[in-house]
Enzyme design. Structure first.
Site, PDB file in Angstrom:
ATOM      1  N   GLY A 101       8.109   6.191   6.338  1.00  0.00           N
ATOM      2  CA  GLY A 101       9.030   7.324   6.425  1.00  0.00           C
ATOM      3  C   GLY A 101      10.272   7.052   7.251  1.00  0.00           C
ATOM      4  O   GLY A 101      11.001   7.985   7.606  1.00  0.00           O
TER       5      GLY A 101
ATOM      6  N   LYS B 115       1.287  13.734   1.135  1.00  0.00           N
ATOM      7  CA  LYS B 115       1.170  14.284   2.504  1.00  0.00           C
ATOM      8  C   LYS B 115       1.137  15.819   2.443  1.00  0.00           C
ATOM      9  O   LYS B 115       0.539  16.365   1.538  1.00  0.00           O
ATOM     10  CB  LYS B 115       2.326  13.776   3.374  1.00  0.00           C
ATOM     11  CG  LYS B 115       2.565  12.269   3.226  1.00  0.00           C
ATOM     12  CD  LYS B 115       3.533  11.733   4.219  1.00  0.00           C
ATOM     13  CE  LYS B 115       3.828  10.284   3.891  1.00  0.00           C
ATOM     14  NZ  LYS B 115       4.415   9.556   4.997  1.00  0.00           N
TER      15      LYS B 115
ATOM     16  N   ASN C   2       1.473   9.269  -2.165  1.00  0.00           N
ATOM     17  CA  ASN C   2       0.827  10.060  -1.117  1.00  0.00           C
ATOM     18  C   ASN C   2       1.750  11.231  -0.800  1.00  0.00           C
ATOM     19  O   ASN C   2       2.793  11.044  -0.187  1.00  0.00           O
ATOM     20  CB  ASN C   2       0.602   9.193   0.135  1.00  0.00           C
ATOM     21  CG  ASN C   2       0.079  10.003   1.301  1.00  0.00           C
ATOM     22  OD1 ASN C   2      -0.448  11.104   1.114  1.00  0.00           O
ATOM     23  ND2 ASN C   2       0.233   9.471   2.512  1.00  0.00           N
TER      24      ASN C   2
ATOM     25  N   GLU D 211       0.227  -0.878   5.619  1.00  0.00           N
ATOM     26  CA  GLU D 211       1.372  -0.010   5.891  1.00  0.00           C
ATOM     27  C   GLU D 211       1.790  -0.151   7.357  1.00  0.00           C
ATOM     28  O   GLU D 211       1.191   0.485   8.246  1.00  0.00           O
ATOM     29  CB  GLU D 211       1.004   1.446   5.631  1.00  0.00           C
ATOM     30  CG  GLU D 211       0.559   1.725   4.216  1.00  0.00           C
ATOM     31  CD  GLU D 211       0.784   3.189   3.844  1.00  0.00           C
ATOM     32  OE1 GLU D 211       1.548   3.426   2.932  1.00  0.00           O
ATOM     33  OE2 GLU D 211       0.224   4.067   4.510  1.00  0.00           O
TER      34      GLU D 211
ATOM     35  N   GLU E 266      -0.782   8.414   9.763  1.00  0.00           N
ATOM     36  CA  GLU E 266      -0.529   9.755  10.322  1.00  0.00           C
ATOM     37  C   GLU E 266      -1.834  10.389  10.812  1.00  0.00           C
ATOM     38  O   GLU E 266      -1.832  11.158  11.774  1.00  0.00           O
ATOM     39  CB  GLU E 266       0.196  10.632   9.286  1.00  0.00           C
ATOM     40  CG  GLU E 266       1.658  10.193   9.170  1.00  0.00           C
ATOM     41  CD  GLU E 266       2.281  10.362   7.796  1.00  0.00           C
ATOM     42  OE1 GLU E 266       1.745  11.120   6.976  1.00  0.00           O
ATOM     43  OE2 GLU E 266       3.315   9.703   7.550  1.00  0.00           O
TER      44      GLU E 266
ATOM     45  N   HIS F 117      -5.031   6.722   7.012  1.00  0.00           N
ATOM     46  CA  HIS F 117      -3.559   6.732   6.979  1.00  0.00           C
ATOM     47  C   HIS F 117      -3.027   6.789   8.418  1.00  0.00           C
ATOM     48  O   HIS F 117      -3.615   7.439   9.278  1.00  0.00           O
ATOM     49  CB  HIS F 117      -3.053   7.936   6.174  1.00  0.00           C
ATOM     50  CG  HIS F 117      -1.592   7.847   5.906  1.00  0.00           C
ATOM     51  ND1 HIS F 117      -0.649   8.259   6.826  1.00  0.00           N
ATOM     52  CD2 HIS F 117      -0.907   7.355   4.843  1.00  0.00           C
ATOM     53  CE1 HIS F 117       0.560   8.034   6.317  1.00  0.00           C
ATOM     54  NE2 HIS F 117       0.428   7.482   5.124  1.00  0.00           N
TER      55      HIS F 117
ATOM     56  N   SER G  66       8.295   2.979   3.186  1.00  0.00           N
ATOM     57  CA  SER G  66       9.674   3.116   2.686  1.00  0.00           C
ATOM     58  C   SER G  66       9.906   2.368   1.371  1.00  0.00           C
ATOM     59  O   SER G  66      10.979   1.795   1.164  1.00  0.00           O
ATOM     60  CB  SER G  66      10.667   2.675   3.759  1.00  0.00           C
ATOM     61  OG  SER G  66      10.547   3.498   4.900  1.00  0.00           O
TER      62      SER G  66
HETATM   63  C1  PEP Z   1       2.929   6.704   3.234  1.00  0.00           C
HETATM   64  O1  PEP Z   1       2.884   7.862   3.580  1.00  0.00           O
HETATM   65  O2  PEP Z   1       1.881   6.090   3.020  1.00  0.00           O
HETATM   66  C2  PEP Z   1       4.227   6.057   3.100  1.00  0.00           C
HETATM   67  C3  PEP Z   1       4.255   4.776   2.848  1.00  0.00           C
HETATM   68  O3  PEP Z   1       5.338   6.852   3.247  1.00  0.00           O
HETATM   69  P1  PEP Z   1       6.850   6.441   2.874  1.00  0.00           P
HETATM   70  O4  PEP Z   1       6.826   5.812   1.519  1.00  0.00           O
HETATM   71  O5  PEP Z   1       7.604   7.739   2.886  1.00  0.00           O
HETATM   72  O6  PEP Z   1       7.321   5.476   3.916  1.00  0.00           O
END
Ligand code: PEP
Length: 253
Positions: A176, A12, A10, A170, A100, A98, A216
């Site tokens: 992040g 972003k 992803n 998630e 975000e 997501h 992460s």
């Molecule tokens: C994501 O944006 O779905 C995500 C898991 O980000 P990250 O791997 O940076 O934690």
């Protein structure tokens, strides 16, 4: 049942069109699709809307997903992108829900449900994201939150269409932040999601559906998650941006 794995990056709000094209060149040069096939892994990326068309053109077999889609097919929804617009450039995968989008844009599971139903009606595959906040985790209500997100997000989805859905667990506190969830937490919640799918759509659907962990994930820890019985892959943000890191993620599955 032996399920395929799915590794989805992803991006972003990262990568210009030129940077995204360079990534695709690296994927081709490094023969990543061949490596993915040999490992029974589906490989995908979700670029910004602006880069979708060029990434799709140069994807060499990568799954290319949008990071969102509007439920209406046209109208007064400034800044949104519709499903017909995505179809026109041959996109047929989309991420929905997501964290975000939920956090910054007030996306609810109800809105996700409208989007998911519109996407399914047009033959899309959907990666539906669910996950609890740090506060909800601390309060011990993770499973209640996940249950609500699954029940509402997948409301009125048919037994036939569930085969077009991938769920990504998630935890918001792990996205992040570098604070990845332990394998025990990932397995516990992914197994719970599989149980919910079984209750809603039957045992066969629950054994077929792909459930990803995200938060992460790095080349150094992806292997631990892939060893979990109910984790079928990863949705990766930061570590999917550089092609070398994306390659290392795949190698370590
Ligand atoms: C994501 O944006 O779905 C995500 C898991 O980000 P990250 O791997 O940076 O934690």
């Amino acid at each position: 049942m032996r399920r395929k794995k799915l590794l989805m990056g992803n991006w972003k709000m990262n990568h210009t069109i030129a940077e995204a094209a360079a990534f695709c060149e690296d994927v081709k040069r490094d023969n990543l699709l061949k490596l993915a096939r040999s490992k029974n892994v589906l490989l995908g990326v979700a670029p910004s809307y602006l880069s979708l068309q060029s990434v799709k053109k140069h994807s060499h077999g990568l799954i290319v997903a949008s990071q969102d889609a509007h439920y209406a097919d046209h109208g007064a929804f400034t800044s949104s992108v519709s499903i017909p617009m995505l179809k026109e450039i041959n996109i047929n995968w989309s991420i929905i829900g997501h964290s975000e989008k939920r956090t910054y844009d007030g996306e609810t599971s109800f809105t996700c449900n409208r989007k998911i139903k519109s996407l399914l009606a047009e033959g899309f595959h959907v990666v539906y994201c669910v996950g609890e906040t740090a506060k909800e985790y601390d309060e011990g209500i993770t499973k209640d939150i996940i249950k609500e997100q699954i029940l509402t997000g997948l409301m009125n989805v048919s037994k036939d269409d569930i085969s077009h859905i991938v769920i990504a667990y998630e935890p918001v506190w792990s996205i992040g932040t570098g604070k990845n969830a332990s394998e025990e937490i990932a397995e516990d919640i992914c197994a719970y999601i599989r149980y919910l799918i079984s209750e809603l759509f039957g045992k066969v659907a629950s054994q077929k559906i792909l459930i990803l962990y995200g938060g992460s994930v790095k080349p150094e820890n992806i292997h631990n998650y892939m060893a979990c019985k109910d984790v079928d892959g990863a949705l990766v943000g930061g570590a999917s941006l550089k092609s070398q890191s994306f390659k290392a993620l795949l190698e370590n599955i």
